[in-house]
Design an enzyme around this catalytic site. Sequence first.
Site, PDB file in Angstrom:
ATOM      1  CD  GLU A  36      -2.782  -1.277  -0.124  1.00 40.84           C
ATOM      2  OE1 GLU A  36      -2.997  -0.255  -0.804  1.00 40.84           O
ATOM      3  OE2 GLU A  36      -3.204  -2.399  -0.458  1.00 40.84           O
ATOM      4  CG  ASP A 104       1.638  -7.539  -5.693  1.00 38.60           C
ATOM      5  OD1 ASP A 104       1.080  -7.104  -4.669  1.00 38.60           O
ATOM      6  OD2 ASP A 104       1.047  -8.212  -6.567  1.00 38.60           O
TER       7      ASP A 104
HETATM    8 ZN   LIG Z   1      -2.679  -2.663  -4.719  1.00 36.14          ZN
END
Ligand SMILES: [Zn+2]
Length: 165
Positions: A36, A104
């Site tokens: 995030e 990611d």
């Molecule tokens: Zn995301």
Amino acid sequence: MQYSKIIIPVAMLQMNSPNDVPAAFYGNIGAVIGHEIIHGFDTNGAQFDSDGNINSWMSQAGQASFDSMAQCVINEYNEFNYTDSNGQVYKVNGVQTAGENVADNGGLQAAYNAFMSDPEWNKPFPQTPKLKDTTNEQLFFLAFNRFWCIPPSDAFAASHDMRFA
Ligand SMILES: [Zn+2]
């Protein structure tokens, strides 16, 4: 000034008790938090300055390096595919998924760095039969994979960021 916020459902945090295993903690919730935060600097987030306005804030060399990194991620994910039960091949759309893939990879790297700098990173964890001989580093990546793992399905491939090959 605009602010972004990250909301983490308490259920995600509860997944880390009852064993209090650092490898599992960093591998799942650590990677989520890292993911995030990296969104603020992914292919979308990097377009915004510190005031929340679309504004090119990187140096030319920095922008060129960022673009090269982003293209590398796009190229890599363009090679991923899924074959459904009828033999239809779906390819990941690397451009469409670039922001998530950058988040990611960056989030997992940040979580791994935090994990390895934790004095308790190598803390012994309960050895179940399936985890016998598993190292803490392996458990970190298992926790990451398990956190987001869903069984592949034809419906998922048809509806999520994938296109016919
Ligand atoms: Zn995301």
